[in-house]
Motif scaffolding. Structure first.
Motif, short mmCIF file in Angstrom:
data_model
loop_
_atom_site.label_atom_id
_atom_site.label_comp_id
_atom_site.label_asym_id
_atom_site.label_seq_id
_atom_site.Cartn_x
_atom_site.Cartn_y
_atom_site.Cartn_z
N ILE A 175 -9.09 5.44 3.22
CA ILE A 175 -8.38 5.01 4.44
C ILE A 175 -7.29 4.02 4.07
N TYR A 176 -6.10 4.20 4.69
CA TYR A 176 -5.02 3.21 4.63
C TYR A 176 -4.77 2.69 6.04
N CYS A 177 -4.88 1.36 6.24
CA CYS A 177 -4.70 0.76 7.57
C CYS A 177 -3.65 -0.36 7.52
N GLN A 178 -3.13 -0.70 8.71
CA GLN A 178 -2.41 -1.96 8.84
C GLN A 178 -3.37 -3.11 8.55
N ASN A 179 -2.85 -4.19 7.99
CA ASN A 179 -3.73 -5.35 7.75
C ASN A 179 -4.08 -6.06 9.05
N GLN A 180 -3.07 -6.26 9.90
CA GLN A 180 -3.30 -6.95 11.17
C GLN A 180 -2.21 -6.58 12.15
N VAL A 181 -2.50 -6.83 13.41
CA VAL A 181 -1.54 -6.57 14.49
C VAL A 181 -1.75 -7.67 15.54
N GLY A 182 -0.65 -8.14 16.13
CA GLY A 182 -0.74 -9.23 17.08
C GLY A 182 -0.35 -8.80 18.49
N GLN A 183 -0.96 -9.47 19.47
CA GLN A 183 -0.62 -9.22 20.87
C GLN A 183 -1.03 -10.42 21.71
N ALA A 184 -0.28 -10.64 22.80
CA ALA A 184 -0.57 -11.75 23.71
C ALA A 184 -1.67 -11.32 24.68
N PRO A 185 -2.79 -12.05 24.71
CA PRO A 185 -3.86 -11.68 25.64
C PRO A 185 -3.54 -12.11 27.07
N ASP A 186 -4.19 -11.41 28.00
CA ASP A 186 -4.10 -11.73 29.43
C ASP A 186 -2.69 -11.60 29.97
N PHE A 187 -1.93 -10.63 29.49
CA PHE A 187 -0.60 -10.34 30.00
C PHE A 187 -0.48 -8.92 30.55
N GLN A 188 -1.61 -8.27 30.75
CA GLN A 188 -1.63 -6.88 31.22
C GLN A 188 -0.76 -5.98 30.33
N VAL A 189 -0.92 -6.12 29.03
CA VAL A 189 -0.18 -5.31 28.09
C VAL A 189 -1.15 -4.79 27.04
N ASP A 190 -0.85 -3.60 26.49
CA ASP A 190 -1.74 -2.95 25.54
C ASP A 190 -1.34 -3.27 24.11
N VAL A 191 -2.18 -2.84 23.20
CA VAL A 191 -1.88 -2.91 21.77
C VAL A 191 -2.54 -1.71 21.09
N TYR A 192 -1.90 -1.20 20.05
CA TYR A 192 -2.53 -0.12 19.31
C TYR A 192 -2.54 -0.45 17.83
N MET A 193 -3.50 0.14 17.13
CA MET A 193 -3.62 -0.02 15.68
C MET A 193 -3.83 1.36 15.08
N GLU A 194 -3.28 1.56 13.87
CA GLU A 194 -3.27 2.88 13.26
C GLU A 194 -3.81 2.84 11.83
N CYS A 195 -4.47 3.95 11.46
CA CYS A 195 -4.95 4.14 10.09
C CYS A 195 -4.74 5.60 9.69
N TYR A 196 -4.38 5.80 8.43
CA TYR A 196 -4.33 7.14 7.86
C TYR A 196 -5.66 7.39 7.13
N VAL A 197 -6.34 8.46 7.54
CA VAL A 197 -7.64 8.79 6.98
C VAL A 197 -7.50 10.07 6.17
N TYR A 198 -7.80 9.98 4.87
CA TYR A 198 -7.70 11.12 3.96
C TYR A 198 -9.10 11.63 3.65
N GLY A 199 -9.18 12.94 3.38
CA GLY A 199 -10.46 13.51 2.98
C GLY A 199 -10.54 14.99 3.31
N TYR A 200 -11.33 15.72 2.54
CA TYR A 200 -11.61 17.12 2.82
C TYR A 200 -13.05 17.40 2.40
N PRO A 201 -13.85 18.03 3.29
CA PRO A 201 -13.51 18.45 4.64
C PRO A 201 -13.07 17.28 5.53
N PRO A 202 -12.35 17.58 6.63
CA PRO A 202 -11.84 16.50 7.48
C PRO A 202 -12.97 15.56 7.91
#
Length: 337
Positions: A175-202
């Motif tokens: 797996i390769y992921c972002q180390n960290q991601v920031g967002q302001a809490p309690d502002f009615q706004v979302d945040v997303y985080m992403e990872c690339y997952v390698y492997g076979y079978p999936p």
């Protein structure tokens, strides 16, 4: 006189004709003729038209006056562009570190030349991949060797058919992921985080959040699933980005203070140890990301229930105070009168 053909492309033997009676290749249109003139000692077998599959050993057998079998065999070469046979290697799966040989069987005359290519246009490594004749040898394969392989057959007549197969290499997920991601809490706004997952079978992918509780801040995990709070998505990126990988995205809807902390992604694949990745969600003073969804009002601070209740009580007491003052004024006025 008996005519027979040992066909090379499938190894079958056919009795084509006996005397002037044709026994084979009459459907859908007769294309053989067995001829013998009454005043001649010559026997003829005519192919009209000649087919590429007629390539093989053609034998003429007869019995002489002394009841002895006499036969003559000749190689029947059919000049044609090549065709790759079904006996070639088909889709195959192997484990990382194993070796494999891919075989391309082609028929044609003159004898075809065989060329192996990878469908993604990546050059074949000269280190652990070697072509010998019509065979492609791959030694100690890695996940990078996965993909579509093409066998091309050609001769002086032209380019023949193309044979393709998929080589799938089973390997442990990573797996390769972002180390960290920031967002302001309690502002009615979302945040997303992403990872690339390698492997076979999936691999099978899951997410969880680390939380703490009690005076000692004891750590515990909660499993995450799709809900009004979380949205998990998995997509297959373009091959130019990666192969045998999945882009996994976790969206946290309406980020609150309790959502901050560590998030873990887990990838499991049958026959291999599981793999884990980690991303930290930290708080910021200003909104950092916006993801549109049906409930996202975007960067508007959420007032707490306590402050809302205080406003209601404040309005209640203000109203009653004004009413009390008006009542006293009216009472004093009537008393003086």
């Amino acid at each position: 006189v008996e005519w027979s053909l040992e066909r090379f492309n499938d190894g079958k033997n056919f009795t084509l004709a006996v005397d002037t009676d044709v026994l084979q290749f009459n459907q859908p249109v007769p294309r053989l003729q067995a001829i013998h003139g009454t005043d001649s000692s010559d026997w003829q077998l005519i192919f009209d038209p000649l087919d590429r599959d007629d390539f093989g050993n053609l034998t003429c057998r007869l019995t002489d006056t002394n009841l002895r079998d006499v036969y003559l065999t000749r190689l029947l070469n059919v000049i044609s562009e090549p065709v790759v046979l079904e006996s070639s290697t088909k889709d195959i799966e192997i484990n990382e570190g194993d070796s494999v040989t891919l075989i391309c069987n082609a028929q044609g005359y003159p004898a075809p030349n065989i060329e192996w290519q990878k469908a993604d246009a990546q050059p074949l490594s000269s280190g652990h991949i070697r072509q010998v004749g019509s065979q492609l040898h791959l030694y100690q394969v890695t996940s990078r060797d996965s993909g579509i392989y093409k066998c091309l057959a050609s001769n002086l007549v032209g380019f023949g058919s193309e044979w393709t197969l998929r080589l799938s290499v089973r390997f442990r997920p990573y797996i390769y992921c972002q180390n960290q991601v920031g967002q302001a809490p309690d502002f009615q706004v979302d945040v997303y985080m992403e990872c690339y997952v390698y492997g076979y079978p999936p691999p099978k992918i899951s997410w969880r959040q680390e939380r703490s509780a009690g005076p000692s801040n004891a750590k515990y995990d909660i499993d995450i699933s799709n809900s009004r709070k979380y949205l998990m998505e998995a997509t297959i990126p373009e091959m130019s980005t990666c192969t045998d990988c999945i882009l996994s995205r976790l969206t946290i809807i309406n980020v609150e203070q309790g959502d901050l902390g560590l998030y873990y992604i887990n990838a499991t694949s049958s026959g291999f140890p599981s793999e884990q990745g980690r991303i930290e969600l930290y708080g910021t003073s200003d909104c950092q990301q916006f993801i549109t969804h049906r409930n996202n009002k975007g960067c508007k601070r959420i007032y707490s229930q306590t402050s809302s209740s205080n406003k209601i009580y404040s309005r209640f007491y203000t109203f009653h105070f004004i009413f009390f003052v008006l009542f006293i004024q009216n009472y004093l006025k009537h008393s003086i009168c």
